[in-house]
Write a protein that holds these residues in place. Sequence first.
Motif, short mmCIF file in Angstrom:
data_model
loop_
_atom_site.label_atom_id
_atom_site.label_comp_id
_atom_site.label_asym_id
_atom_site.label_seq_id
_atom_site.Cartn_x
_atom_site.Cartn_y
_atom_site.Cartn_z
N LYS A 108 36.98 53.87 73.19
CA LYS A 108 37.25 52.82 72.18
C LYS A 108 36.12 53.10 71.00
O LYS A 108 34.98 53.28 71.37
CB LYS A 108 37.14 51.44 72.68
N LYS A 109 36.49 53.36 69.91
CA LYS A 109 35.85 53.48 68.51
C LYS A 109 36.37 52.40 67.50
O LYS A 109 37.40 52.57 67.09
CB LYS A 109 35.66 54.78 68.20
N GLY A 110 35.56 51.24 67.30
CA GLY A 110 36.01 50.26 66.33
C GLY A 110 37.41 49.64 67.15
O GLY A 110 37.18 49.31 68.12
N ASN A 111 38.44 49.78 66.35
CA ASN A 111 39.52 49.12 67.09
C ASN A 111 40.55 50.09 67.56
O ASN A 111 41.63 49.67 68.21
CB ASN A 111 40.30 48.29 65.93
N LYS A 112 40.12 51.22 67.55
CA LYS A 112 41.08 52.31 68.08
C LYS A 112 40.76 52.73 69.43
O LYS A 112 39.67 52.94 69.75
CB LYS A 112 40.87 53.75 67.11
N ILE A 113 41.76 52.68 70.38
CA ILE A 113 41.54 52.93 71.84
C ILE A 113 42.55 53.91 72.42
O ILE A 113 43.63 53.76 71.81
CB ILE A 113 41.85 51.67 72.53
N ILE A 114 42.19 55.14 72.85
CA ILE A 114 42.79 56.02 73.60
C ILE A 114 42.82 55.95 75.13
O ILE A 114 41.35 55.92 75.48
CB ILE A 114 42.87 57.30 73.04
N VAL A 115 43.23 56.33 76.05
CA VAL A 115 43.36 56.66 77.36
C VAL A 115 44.07 57.87 77.85
O VAL A 115 45.03 58.02 77.38
CB VAL A 115 43.75 55.33 78.13
N LYS A 116 43.33 58.79 78.04
CA LYS A 116 43.90 60.00 78.43
C LYS A 116 43.71 60.24 80.25
O LYS A 116 42.97 59.64 80.87
CB LYS A 116 42.88 61.25 78.17
N LYS A 117 44.86 60.85 80.47
CA LYS A 117 45.15 61.41 82.03
C LYS A 117 44.83 62.68 82.07
O LYS A 117 45.40 63.60 81.47
CB LYS A 117 46.58 60.79 82.25
N TYR A 118 44.37 62.71 83.28
CA TYR A 118 44.00 64.14 83.55
C TYR A 118 44.00 64.11 85.11
O TYR A 118 43.93 63.48 85.87
CB TYR A 118 42.21 64.76 83.50
N LEU A 119 44.58 65.68 85.49
CA LEU A 119 44.86 65.84 86.87
C LEU A 119 44.30 67.14 87.17
O LEU A 119 44.57 68.27 86.55
CB LEU A 119 46.29 65.93 87.34
N PHE A 120 43.11 67.05 87.94
CA PHE A 120 42.32 68.41 88.14
C PHE A 120 42.60 69.00 89.43
O PHE A 120 43.01 68.08 90.46
CB PHE A 120 40.62 67.93 88.26
N LYS A 121 42.30 70.10 89.84
CA LYS A 121 42.49 70.71 91.18
C LYS A 121 41.61 70.30 91.96
O LYS A 121 40.53 69.89 91.58
CB LYS A 121 42.62 72.21 90.94
N ASN A 122 41.98 70.24 93.22
CA ASN A 122 41.01 69.41 94.25
C ASN A 122 40.21 70.69 94.55
O ASN A 122 40.43 71.30 95.81
CB ASN A 122 41.68 68.88 95.45
N ARG A 123 39.20 70.85 93.91
CA ARG A 123 37.92 71.85 94.33
C ARG A 123 36.93 71.25 94.77
O ARG A 123 36.02 71.64 94.73
CB ARG A 123 37.80 72.71 93.11
N GLY A 124 36.98 69.78 95.40
CA GLY A 124 35.85 69.23 95.88
C GLY A 124 35.45 68.20 94.94
O GLY A 124 35.57 68.19 93.56
N ARG A 125 34.77 67.15 95.42
CA ARG A 125 34.22 65.82 94.60
C ARG A 125 33.44 66.20 93.53
O ARG A 125 33.57 65.63 92.37
CB ARG A 125 33.42 65.02 95.72
N SER A 126 32.37 67.01 93.71
CA SER A 126 31.34 67.55 92.57
C SER A 126 32.13 68.09 91.50
O SER A 126 31.91 67.85 90.31
CB SER A 126 30.26 68.41 93.45
#
Length: 172
Positions: free
Chosen positions: A135-153
């Motif tokens: 969120k910057k000022g009144n503008k909001i974006i939400v991005k969705k990501y799906l990462f390979k499961n290569r571990g928590r870290s």
Amino acid sequence: RIVRCTSSCFIYGYYMKKLSQKIVRLLRNKKLKISFAESCTGGLLSSTITSISGSSKVFSLGLIAYSNQSKIDLLKVPKKTIRKYGAVSKQVCLAMVKNVSKIGKTSMSVSITGIAGPSGGTRKKPIGLVYVGIKKGNKIIVKKYLFKNRGRSYIQKTIINKSLGVILSTLK
């Protein structure tokens, strides 16, 4: 003791530091303050920014709301939103970013919620699913990501790199 730096050490260590330095410099130049609401990253984004000298001029607040109850109590995410969509959702990420902005009284805010594993994933919401809200000022974006499961870290560090990149592009 010598620590051998692998390519991931270079990518995560060097790259994160360079991005963080640019972000802190841009925030200072634009006289903006930033706040974070983190879940699956457990404060790693806050730590990355505050490791930069001068970050105290731009960093206002970092909240780690790991449990659903802390999202409800601290970030005022409606319980019905969590019940309907789940803690790892666009809707919860949106509520987190809006409310941390209010709490921190900042012109820019970031929220992160996701599933870093090694457990907790489902077919609909697998390990590696992460939402980032900016969120910057009144503008909001939400991005969705799906990462390979290569571990928590790996998932945590990768989402921090992605988040820093989104923050930087939002600032420019």
